[in-house]
Design a protein around this motif. Structure first.
Motif, PDB file in Angstrom:
ATOM      1  N   ALA A  14       0.819  -1.223   0.000  1.00 53.39           N
ATOM      2  CA  ALA A  14       0.000   0.000   0.000  1.00 53.39           C
ATOM      3  C   ALA A  14       0.848   1.267   0.000  1.00 53.39           C
ATOM      4  O   ALA A  14       0.533   2.244   0.668  1.00 53.39           O
ATOM      5  CB  ALA A  14      -0.965   0.001   1.182  1.00 53.39           C
ATOM      6  N   VAL A  48      -3.110  -9.541  -2.087  1.00 53.83           N
ATOM      7  CA  VAL A  48      -3.806  -8.943  -0.949  1.00 53.83           C
ATOM      8  C   VAL A  48      -5.134  -9.663  -0.690  1.00 53.83           C
ATOM      9  O   VAL A  48      -5.461 -10.009   0.449  1.00 53.83           O
ATOM     10  CB  VAL A  48      -4.044  -7.425  -1.194  1.00 53.83           C
ATOM     11  CG1 VAL A  48      -4.989  -6.847  -0.152  1.00 53.83           C
ATOM     12  CG2 VAL A  48      -2.718  -6.682  -1.183  1.00 53.83           C
ATOM     13  N   LEU A  57      -4.552 -10.587   6.357  1.00 60.00           N
ATOM     14  CA  LEU A  57      -4.748  -9.146   6.229  1.00 60.00           C
ATOM     15  C   LEU A  57      -6.206  -8.848   6.535  1.00 60.00           C
ATOM     16  O   LEU A  57      -7.062  -9.720   6.416  1.00 60.00           O
ATOM     17  CB  LEU A  57      -4.426  -8.677   4.805  1.00 60.00           C
ATOM     18  CG  LEU A  57      -2.961  -8.623   4.384  1.00 60.00           C
ATOM     19  CD1 LEU A  57      -2.857  -8.140   2.950  1.00 60.00           C
ATOM     20  CD2 LEU A  57      -2.164  -7.700   5.300  1.00 60.00           C
ATOM     21  N   GLU A  61      -6.124  -2.804   5.768  1.00 60.28           N
ATOM     22  CA  GLU A  61      -4.968  -3.020   4.889  1.00 60.28           C
ATOM     23  C   GLU A  61      -5.423  -3.177   3.440  1.00 60.28           C
ATOM     24  O   GLU A  61      -4.806  -2.637   2.513  1.00 60.28           O
ATOM     25  CB  GLU A  61      -4.189  -4.294   5.272  1.00 60.28           C
ATOM     26  CG  GLU A  61      -3.349  -4.180   6.535  1.00 60.28           C
ATOM     27  CD  GLU A  61      -4.089  -4.672   7.752  1.00 60.28           C
ATOM     28  OE1 GLU A  61      -5.277  -5.048   7.608  1.00 60.28           O
ATOM     29  OE2 GLU A  61      -3.508  -4.682   8.849  1.00 60.28           O
ATOM     30  N   SER A  65      -4.392  -0.874   0.172  1.00 56.97           N
ATOM     31  CA  SER A  65      -3.839  -1.420  -1.070  1.00 56.97           C
ATOM     32  C   SER A  65      -4.727  -1.061  -2.259  1.00 56.97           C
ATOM     33  O   SER A  65      -4.233  -0.763  -3.342  1.00 56.97           O
ATOM     34  CB  SER A  65      -3.696  -2.938  -0.976  1.00 56.97           C
ATOM     35  OG  SER A  65      -2.610  -3.260  -0.136  1.00 56.97           O
TER      36      SER A  65
ATOM     37  N   GLY B  30      -0.663  -3.545  11.504  1.00 55.29           N
ATOM     38  CA  GLY B  30       0.592  -2.879  11.169  1.00 55.29           C
ATOM     39  C   GLY B  30       0.715  -1.530  11.851  1.00 55.29           C
ATOM     40  O   GLY B  30      -0.261  -0.973  12.351  1.00 55.29           O
ATOM     41  N   ILE B  33      -1.501   1.347  10.292  1.00 54.21           N
ATOM     42  CA  ILE B  33      -2.919   1.255  10.636  1.00 54.21           C
ATOM     43  C   ILE B  33      -3.122   1.574  12.115  1.00 54.21           C
ATOM     44  O   ILE B  33      -4.042   2.281  12.495  1.00 54.21           O
ATOM     45  CB  ILE B  33      -3.467  -0.160  10.328  1.00 54.21           C
ATOM     46  CG1 ILE B  33      -3.264  -0.521   8.865  1.00 54.21           C
ATOM     47  CG2 ILE B  33      -4.924  -0.288  10.743  1.00 54.21           C
ATOM     48  CD1 ILE B  33      -4.291  -0.001   7.915  1.00 54.21           C
ATOM     49  N   THR B  99     -10.289   4.377   3.890  1.00 50.88           N
ATOM     50  CA  THR B  99      -9.662   3.665   5.004  1.00 50.88           C
ATOM     51  C   THR B  99      -9.953   4.392   6.316  1.00 50.88           C
ATOM     52  O   THR B  99     -10.391   3.785   7.296  1.00 50.88           O
ATOM     53  CB  THR B  99      -8.137   3.545   4.807  1.00 50.88           C
ATOM     54  OG1 THR B  99      -7.890   3.089   3.484  1.00 50.88           O
ATOM     55  CG2 THR B  99      -7.543   2.572   5.793  1.00 50.88           C
TER      56      THR B  99
END
Ligand code: B12
Lengths: 212, 226
Positions: A14, A48, A57, A61, A65, B30, B33, B99
């Motif tokens: 990403a 992904v 994932l 995430e 991506s 991660g 995030i 997101t």
């Protein structure tokens, strides 16, 4: 590592800026836009999707991506011919009447857009007639219906019936349904063509259907 | 009407991650995030208007419903964080910031549950004062109770105070704002049957409850030590 592999990795990680740069580099090097897409960007998002399927994932995430993929696609788009993409298609999408939950639908819209599909988002609380009118107007490959509660998913059969009555459904236009309270058997019961329990699976399913 | 300040609402990161699907995989989040989750949780705190309301009614007219057959009184409640957060989530999606939108939405859901916990606690307080035992809360649409139960809940909440609260039930039984939760709790002198078994997740008690996950011995949740 070749540029395709670098691109694919950048999508997976990403790294939006890197995807953009690499896509430009690939074009500058004279690589065919459709090859950059099929061999560079798409393998990245496919990995992904697989990792999501295996629980490695998660939605955030995947969305990051997807954003990176979309950026790369944005660079390529002016150079792509419609017939370049092997999987493209058109999706009319909306949350059914009486329902205003749009998070799931928005995720679906985002994943499809990022993967190169044309998405016509009708919004929320979309009447059955409006779905039918949009099917007539846009001649989509897929019509996607979303709902949050059992009380609102009950609007779905009516939409399917209306589409059938007007001869708008068939091998060229399929109905795909989704949302938290739905499942495979409900989808089968109401005669929907496809059901997916996540936006990622929906993209995979549609890709499979189109290439079948 | 019960009103709280945003800072009174405690929802933690693990709840938000649970809504995002991480479940027990929180370790797999991660760095990038994780940071965004923190940021959106902070944003959420600036956007919530935590409010709630409950009413306690005599259970006699409700006994025809299996859910309330062993209750003396029933508390109907509703909690919300208001509309502002939803509006922001939509704006984020429209701006291509999906997101962040998803993260903020999950924070909003966690906050809505946390407000529900507080309303729940007020019911327990009231019950304790009056010498009643209580069950855990149960909601239309969860477990065996169908969404149609919303009609019953809102029938009992239909007064001016709910209007002030700003939660409405649409004809399709959806609550607006979306980030709202409704529930019922049984009250009685005798111990009563729990409606949803194995539902510690919906329990207002602390994570460190010694009975967590052990429905058979859940004494705290029956209002003994709230
Ligand atoms: C978070 C949540 C809440 C939050 C926020 C709700 C909101 N809309 O913002 C809060 C705590 C406030 C809440 C409240 C309630 N909730 Co709730 N909630 C959930 C939960 C855990 C996740 C929903 C969510 O937003 N997920 C994230 C988004 C991205 O997912 P999604 O919308 O499902 O979309 C994904 C897929 O479904 C799919 N998809 C969606 N649309 C489409 C369309 C197509 C074409 C395709 C292919 C795919 C697809 O792809 C999306 C992305 O991967 C679900 C359970 C679950 N595991 O799903 C219950 C759930 C939806 N809730 C439920 C219920 C009952 C309620 C309440 C009625 C409880 C109550 N009495 O108060 C209220 C109703 C709220 C209202 N406004 O009326 C039930 C509904 C069951 C039913 N009988 O209808 C569920 C299913 C839980 C359960 N297992 O029982 N809820």
């Amino acid at each position: 590592m070749g540029i395709y592999q670098l691109l694919s990795r950048a999508v997976e990680a990403a790294e939006v800026d890197r995807v953009e740069k690499l896509t430009r580099t690939a074009l500058d090097e004279g690589l065919a836009p459709n090859d950059v897409l099929d061999n560079g960007l798409m393998p990245g998002i496919e990995v992904v999707g697989e990792k999501f399927g295996r629980g490695e994932l998660f939605i955030p995430e995947v969305m990051m991506s997807a954003r990176a993929l979309q950026t790369g696609l944005g660079v390529l788009r002016p150079f792509l011919k419609v017939e370049d993409t092997s999987f493209k298609g058109k999706l009319v999408l909306g949350t059914v009447a009486g329902d205003i939950h749009d998070l799931g639908k928005n995720l679906v819209a985002m994943m499809f857009t990022a993967n190169g599909y044309e998405v016509i988002d009708l919004g929320v609380d979309v009447s059955s007639e409006k779905f039918v009118a949009a099917a007539e107007e846009h001649q989509p490959d897929f019509i996607g219906l979303s709902a949050l509660l059992t009380t609102t998913m009950s609007r779905m059969p009516e939409i399917i019936r209306l589409l059938d009555e007007r001869g708008l459904r068939g091998n060229t236009c399929r109905v795909i349904v989704g949302g938290a309270p739905l499942n495979e058997s409900f989808a089968a019961e109401i005669g929907a063509d496809l059901y997916a329990d996540s936006a990622i699976e929906a993209v995979n399913l549609v890709r499979k259907t189109l290439s079948a | 009407m019960l009103v709280w300040k945003p800072e009174d609402i405690q929802f933690d990161r693990s709840e938000v991650l649970r809504y995002l699907g991480y479940g027990s995989n929180a370790a797999k989040v991660g760095v990038r995030i994780r940071k965004m989750v923190e940021q959106e949780m902070d944003t959420a705190r600036t956007l919530i208007a935590p409010r709630g309301y409950f009413r306690i009614v005599d259970a006699a007219p409700l006994r025809e419903w299996e859910y309330f057959s062993d209750a003396e009184r029933v508390a109907f409640g509703v909690a919300t964080i208001g509309e502002a957060l939803e509006t922001r989530v939509k704006a984020l999606f429209a701006a291509g910031e999906g997101t962040r939108g998803v993260l903020l939405d999950a924070a909003g859901s966690a906050a809505a549950e946390a407000v529900t916990d507080l309303v729940n606690r007020e019911v327990w307080r009231w019950a304790k004062r009056m010498g009643y035992r209580t069950t855990r809360r149960f909601s239309p649409g969860y477990g065996t109770w169908s969404v149609e139960g919303q009609e019953l809940v809102f029938q009992h909440l239909r007064d001016r105070k709910v209007e002030q609260l700003g939660v409405t039930l649409t004809p399709s039984l959806l609550m607006v704002p979306l980030k709202s939760v409704s529930f019922a709790i049984k009250l009685g002198r005798q111990s009563m049957r729990e409606v949803n078994k194995g539902r510690c997740v919906s329990c207002a008690l602390e994570e460190n409850c010694p009975f967590r996950g052990r429905d058979d011995v859940c004494r705290k949740a029956s209002g003994e030590r709230v």
